[in-house]
Design an enzyme around this catalytic site. Structure first.
Site, PDB file in Angstrom:
ATOM      1  N   LYS A 100       0.748  -1.059   0.029  1.00 30.30           N
ATOM      2  CA  LYS A 100       0.173   0.172   0.073  1.00 30.30           C
ATOM      3  C   LYS A 100       0.915   1.281   0.108  1.00 30.30           C
ATOM      4  O   LYS A 100       0.438   2.347  -0.593  1.00 30.30           O
ATOM      5  CB  LYS A 100      -1.131  -0.051   1.164  1.00 30.30           C
ATOM      6  CG  LYS A 100      -2.135  -0.843   0.805  1.00 30.30           C
ATOM      7  CD  LYS A 100      -3.509  -0.763   1.723  1.00 30.30           C
ATOM      8  CE  LYS A 100      -4.438  -1.563   1.517  1.00 30.30           C
ATOM      9  NZ  LYS A 100      -5.472  -1.343   2.553  1.00 30.30           N
TER      10      LYS A 100
ATOM     11  N   LYS B  92      -3.406 -11.052  -7.022  1.00 33.07           N
ATOM     12  CA  LYS B  92      -4.825 -11.224  -6.438  1.00 33.07           C
ATOM     13  C   LYS B  92      -5.869 -10.545  -7.092  1.00 33.07           C
ATOM     14  O   LYS B  92      -5.495  -9.434  -7.314  1.00 33.07           O
ATOM     15  CB  LYS B  92      -4.866 -11.266  -4.939  1.00 33.07           C
ATOM     16  CG  LYS B  92      -4.990 -10.063  -4.165  1.00 33.07           C
ATOM     17  CD  LYS B  92      -5.355 -10.097  -2.847  1.00 33.07           C
ATOM     18  CE  LYS B  92      -5.548  -8.449  -2.404  1.00 33.07           C
ATOM     19  NZ  LYS B  92      -6.029  -8.226  -0.770  1.00 33.07           N
TER      20      LYS B  92
ATOM     21  N   LYS C 295     -10.080  -4.963  -5.105  1.00 35.57           N
ATOM     22  CA  LYS C 295     -11.072  -3.909  -5.333  1.00 35.57           C
ATOM     23  C   LYS C 295     -10.388  -2.844  -6.046  1.00 35.57           C
ATOM     24  O   LYS C 295     -11.085  -1.910  -6.774  1.00 35.57           O
ATOM     25  CB  LYS C 295     -11.475  -3.537  -3.774  1.00 35.57           C
ATOM     26  CG  LYS C 295     -12.386  -4.303  -3.111  1.00 35.57           C
ATOM     27  CD  LYS C 295     -12.779  -3.747  -1.761  1.00 35.57           C
ATOM     28  CE  LYS C 295     -12.475  -4.643  -0.652  1.00 35.57           C
ATOM     29  NZ  LYS C 295     -12.375  -4.458   0.599  1.00 35.57           N
TER      30      LYS C 295
HETATM   31  P1  TYM Z   1     -10.392  -6.594   2.614  1.00 36.34           P
HETATM   32  O1  TYM Z   1     -11.549  -5.822   2.666  1.00 36.34           O
HETATM   33  O2  TYM Z   1      -9.188  -6.393   1.701  1.00 36.34           O
HETATM   34  O3  TYM Z   1     -11.042  -8.013   2.333  1.00 36.34           O
HETATM   35  C1  TYM Z   1     -12.137  -8.568   2.905  1.00 36.34           C
HETATM   36  C2  TYM Z   1     -11.775 -10.179   3.051  1.00 36.34           C
HETATM   37  O4  TYM Z   1     -11.904 -10.721   1.762  1.00 36.34           O
HETATM   38  C3  TYM Z   1     -10.751 -11.420   1.338  1.00 36.34           C
HETATM   39  N1  TYM Z   1     -10.099 -11.246   0.242  1.00 36.34           N
HETATM   40  C4  TYM Z   1      -9.935 -12.355  -0.792  1.00 36.34           C
HETATM   41  N2  TYM Z   1      -9.957 -13.607  -0.445  1.00 36.34           N
HETATM   42  C5  TYM Z   1      -9.866 -14.478  -1.677  1.00 36.34           C
HETATM   43  N3  TYM Z   1      -9.287 -13.816  -2.910  1.00 36.34           N
HETATM   44  C6  TYM Z   1      -9.160 -12.650  -3.025  1.00 36.34           C
HETATM   45  N4  TYM Z   1      -8.794 -12.241  -4.268  1.00 36.34           N
HETATM   46  C7  TYM Z   1      -9.455 -11.781  -2.030  1.00 36.34           C
HETATM   47  N5  TYM Z   1      -9.402 -10.356  -1.995  1.00 36.34           N
HETATM   48  C8  TYM Z   1      -9.851 -10.142  -0.422  1.00 36.34           C
HETATM   49  C9  TYM Z   1      -9.693 -10.986   2.551  1.00 36.34           C
HETATM   50  O5  TYM Z   1      -8.817 -11.957   3.038  1.00 36.34           O
HETATM   51  C10 TYM Z   1     -10.658 -10.614   3.519  1.00 36.34           C
HETATM   52  O6  TYM Z   1     -10.930 -11.838   4.347  1.00 36.34           O
HETATM   53  N6  TYM Z   1      -7.815  -5.787   6.784  1.00 36.34           N
HETATM   54  C11 TYM Z   1      -8.865  -6.541   6.292  1.00 36.34           C
HETATM   55  C12 TYM Z   1     -10.261  -6.240   7.125  1.00 36.34           C
HETATM   56  C13 TYM Z   1     -10.346  -6.472   8.601  1.00 36.34           C
HETATM   57  C14 TYM Z   1     -10.365  -7.477   9.212  1.00 36.34           C
HETATM   58  C15 TYM Z   1     -10.239  -7.225  10.620  1.00 36.34           C
HETATM   59  C16 TYM Z   1     -10.645  -8.905   8.756  1.00 36.34           C
HETATM   60  C17 TYM Z   1      -9.980  -5.259   9.349  1.00 36.34           C
HETATM   61  N7  TYM Z   1     -10.253  -5.915  10.690  1.00 36.34           N
HETATM   62  C18 TYM Z   1     -10.482  -8.298  11.703  1.00 36.34           C
HETATM   63  C19 TYM Z   1     -10.763 -10.038   9.734  1.00 36.34           C
HETATM   64  C20 TYM Z   1     -10.450  -9.408  11.187  1.00 36.34           C
HETATM   65  C21 TYM Z   1      -8.922  -6.425   4.821  1.00 36.34           C
HETATM   66  O7  TYM Z   1      -8.706  -5.323   4.257  1.00 36.34           O
HETATM   67  O8  TYM Z   1     -10.042  -6.908   4.100  1.00 36.34           O
END
Ligand code: TYM
Length: 334
Positions: free
Chosen positions: A115, A197, A200
């Site tokens: 990032k 990957k 978004k």
């Molecule tokens: P975020 O918002 O980027 O993604 C949300 C969830 O989607 C999963 N994910 C994927 N899984 C498979 N293939 C992909 N291409 C893919 N892209 C995203 C992520 O692994 C995630 O589970 N930091 C976290 C949000 C967060 C969080 C937490 C998660 C904040 N606090 C506490 C768990 C527990 C994030 O940015 O996810």
């Protein structure tokens, strides 16, 4: 503190449009686990402002994401679905945990490095301490299990390290959480570059399938998906594009890679891509219909936000008070 069931916590950022990766890697598993655990599913808007956001847009996306959780099948009567910013304990615990986290640990975080490279003009302290806020999210609810995609595993590791360090100093304060990564769909790759990957924030919209994409768009993206010149549908490291399509197909249909390879034995890539696209459309259609219905019911969504926000706050307050006492903050006088 939550009765007999073990506790589950997870969250998603309301930044950008949600992708098929978010659904197959996380949201789908959330739904399948939701009966077994006492669940907290947060729209993690505090995390979102680590990169610049348009305020009105962030508010809209956050509401849409919360609505989508419900549309995907999470019952807000049984699962606590809420905005992170409505529970001040997240930020308060994050501050305390910052004081128990080493810069050396944060320096190793690959998501920070990615990032920071992407937002070189805004490498703020929040972006750097993001994993500590994530640890606070999880530990605040004494979560036993945290369903995530593979890209979040490093953040889970640091959460466990921080919790163990704190417990070592102050006794058994935090439950040590375990990650839950689904068997299929844990890392969905870009349709245009299977070494990256699906994300978004991808600048190439053809690389990601968004949960809001209509059937024609989904089919068009799958038709254009990058494959290889092997002309053979096989599940191996050498064919990452085809492997990714097999993963998506399996996650959507419940079939195994072996069954899929057999099903498409001798068939062309064109035919396979169409089948994968259709399996995705079948998964997205009911989700989109439900989402559109729920979006119209403003009063219902407002009541979920209010009731679940209050519930989350009650749970969070218990852990926070305990932690504050342990580190030596004076007791409140009531
Ligand atoms: P975020 O918002 O980027 O993604 C949300 C969830 O989607 C999963 N994910 C994927 N899984 C498979 N293939 C992909 N291409 C893919 N892209 C995203 C992520 O692994 C995630 O589970 N930091 C976290 C949000 C967060 C969080 C937490 C998660 C904040 N606090 C506490 C768990 C527990 C994030 O940015 O996810």
């Amino acid at each position: 503190m939550t009765g007999d069931k073990k506790v589950l916590f997870s969250g998603m950022q309301a930044t950008g449009s949600l992708t098929l990766g978010n659904y197959l890697g996380a949201l789908k598993n959330w739904v399948s686990l939701s009966d077994e655990y006492e669940c907290f599913y947060s729209v993690v808007d505090l995390h979102s402002i680590t990169v610049r956001q348009d305020p009105a847009e962030l508010r809209k996306r956050a509401r849409n994401l919360l609505t989508l959780y419900i549309a995907a099948g999470l019952d807000p009567e049984k699962n606590c679905i809420y905005y992170q910013s409505h529970v001040s304990g997240h930020a308060e615990l994050a501050w305390i945990l910052n004081c128990f986290t080493y810069m050396g640990e944060l320096n190793r975080m690959t998501q920070f490095k990615d990032k920071a490279a992407k937002h070189a003009d805004n490498i703020n302290a929040g972006l750097y301490t993001y994993p500590v806020l994530m640890a606070a999210d999880i530990l605040l609810y004494q979560a036993d299990v945290v369903p995530v995609g593979k890209d979040q595993l490093q953040h889970l590791e640091i959460t466990r390290d921080i919790a163990q360090r704190f417990n070592h100093l102050y006794g058994d304060v935090f439950t040590i959480p375990e990650p839950f990564v689904g068997r299929v769909g844990a890392k969905i790759m870009s349709l245009q570059d299977p070494s990256k990957k699906m994300s978004k924030s991808d600048e190439n919209p053809n690389g990601s399938v968004y949960l809001t994409d209509d059937a024609d768009t989904v089919m068009r993206k799958f038709k254009r998906a990058v494959t290889d010149s092997c002309a053979n549908i096989a599940y191996n490291e050498e064919q990452p594009g085809i492997r990714n399509l097999i993963d998506i197909y399996c996650a959507c249909t419940g079939k195994t890679p072996q069954q899929t390879v057999k099903e498409f034995d001798g068939k062309g890539y064109g035919e396979f891509k169409l089948a994968v696209g259709e399996s995705v459309v079948d998964v997205l259609r009911p989700l989109q219909t439900k989402f559109a219905q729920l979006q119209k019911d403003k009063a219902y969504i407002d009541s979920v936000i209010k009731n679940n926000g209050e519930k989350a706050e009650r749970f969070a307050a218990k852990t926070l008070r305990k932690v504050q006492k342990k580190v030596g903050f004076p007791e409140r006088i009531r």
